[in-house]
Design a protein around this motif. Structure first.
Motif, PDB file in Angstrom:
ATOM      1  N   GLU A 170      43.662 -49.980 -52.540  1.00 45.23           N
ATOM      2  CA  GLU A 170      43.288 -51.105 -51.686  1.00 45.23           C
ATOM      3  C   GLU A 170      43.438 -50.672 -50.231  1.00 45.23           C
ATOM      4  N   ASP A 172      43.447 -52.384 -46.396  1.00 49.51           N
ATOM      5  CA  ASP A 172      43.475 -53.609 -45.588  1.00 49.51           C
ATOM      6  C   ASP A 172      43.289 -54.877 -46.422  1.00 49.51           C
ATOM      7  N   ARG A 174      41.841 -55.320 -49.283  1.00 49.20           N
ATOM      8  CA  ARG A 174      40.644 -55.433 -50.096  1.00 49.20           C
ATOM      9  C   ARG A 174      40.602 -54.286 -51.092  1.00 49.20           C
TER      10      ARG A 174
END
Length: 310
Positions: A170, A172, A174
């Motif tokens: 992942e 940041d 996301r």
């Protein structure tokens, strides 16, 4: 009223005769200049080897880390990384004198120790700050179970050679990709010439603020090295279906087991490592020298400009 002594930490590879001999030269020069040599209190072998040289203070007992002016390190990159641990809670810069092989973090080679000591005593050096990483580990329930830091890299690796680990990466907040792999390296620019380099990651100039993320032997179509911004948060989750545990390593020196479901978040640390520089030079020159890169045929900007003019 007397002036407080200048406390200078000396760190050396205690099991190498050349490093111990070099430490003797350094300590003798410090004593002659009126400075107080300081050794790590837990380095029993080095303390014993240098016990005939007095007076020598012990870090954490006689001298708090905040009082150390500079750390002089005699050894390879591993010894320099240890010195970075010792001065982590202070502001002392580190001067690396290479007694190892490549010694990428070292500033000078051992044959110029005497000149280096004159420069240290005269405080004739510059200080360069290098970014570091912080790593936080949470278990599957979200409880923080371990925290550490690194100058070179943080790696999440499989514990068993015969098995892959399953991770989801992942950036940041996301999700980016899920894959099986041997591990993932998250590196600073300083560490880009260490494990990151060996794993096929990019070499990043120290003046660039960024993180390199390199999957290790990933079984995936998209598992390329990535370069992300300095404020990015890189998270690696060990999926619950992973058979066995993983291991987190920080600079190859500090480790912690990662059970299935563990989540590792790596980001830039607020505390840099400070390196003393005697001869500031382009990083390109350091790469060429340390890796012995062939540059035959280079004519340089002056000759090239002259040729165009002709």
């Amino acid at each position: 009223m007397t002036n407080a002594p200048r406390d200078i930490l000396v760190v050396a590879h205690a099991h190498r005769e050349d490093s111990v001999a070099a430490a003797r030269r350094v300590i003798a020069a410090l004593i002659a200049a009126g400075a107080r040599p300081v050794l790590a209190a837990d380095d029993d072998a080095l303390v014993a080897a240098l016990s005939d040289l007095a007076p020598i203070a012990l870090l954490g007992f006689d001298v708090p880390v905040a009082d150390v002016e500079i750390a002089i390190v005699l050894g390879g990159d591993g010894t320099i990384l240890r010195a970075a641990e010792l001065v982590r809670d202070g502001t002392a810069p580190i001067l690396g004198i290479n007694m190892g092989h490549v010694g990428f973090l070292a500033e000078i080679e051992a044959d110029v120790i005497d000149d280096a000591m004159q420069r240290v005593i005269a405080r004739d050096y510059e200080v360069e700050e290098r970014m570091t990483l912080s790593a936080r580990v949470k278990d599957a329930g979200g409880t923080v179970i371990y925290e550490t830091w690194a100058l070179n890299e943080v790696t999440v690796e499989k514990a068993s050679r015969e098995r892959m680990m399953e991770v989801v990466m992942e950036i940041d907040g996301r999700p980016l990709s899920t894959f099986g792999c041997d591990g993932v390296v998250v590196s600073t620019p300083t560490g880009s010439t260490a494990y990151n380099f060996s794993a096929g990651g990019p070499v990043i100039w120290p003046s660039v603020e960024a993180l390199a993320v390199v999957p290790l032997s990933a079984h995936a179509l998209f598992a390329r090295p990535l370069v992300v911004g300095p404020e990015a948060a890189v998270a690696i989750e060990v999926l619950a279906r992973t058979d066995g545990i993983g291991i987190l390593w920080a600079d190859g020196r500090r480790s912690h087991d990662l059970p299935p479901g563990a989540r590792v978040v790596v980001r830039r640390s607020d505390i840099p490592v400070r390196l003393a520089r005697l001869h500031p030079a382009p990083f390109t020159d350091r790469l060429v020298r340390k890796f012995q890169l062939p540059v035959t045929g280079w004519r340089g900007p002056t000759r090239a400009a002259t040729r165009v003019a002709e």
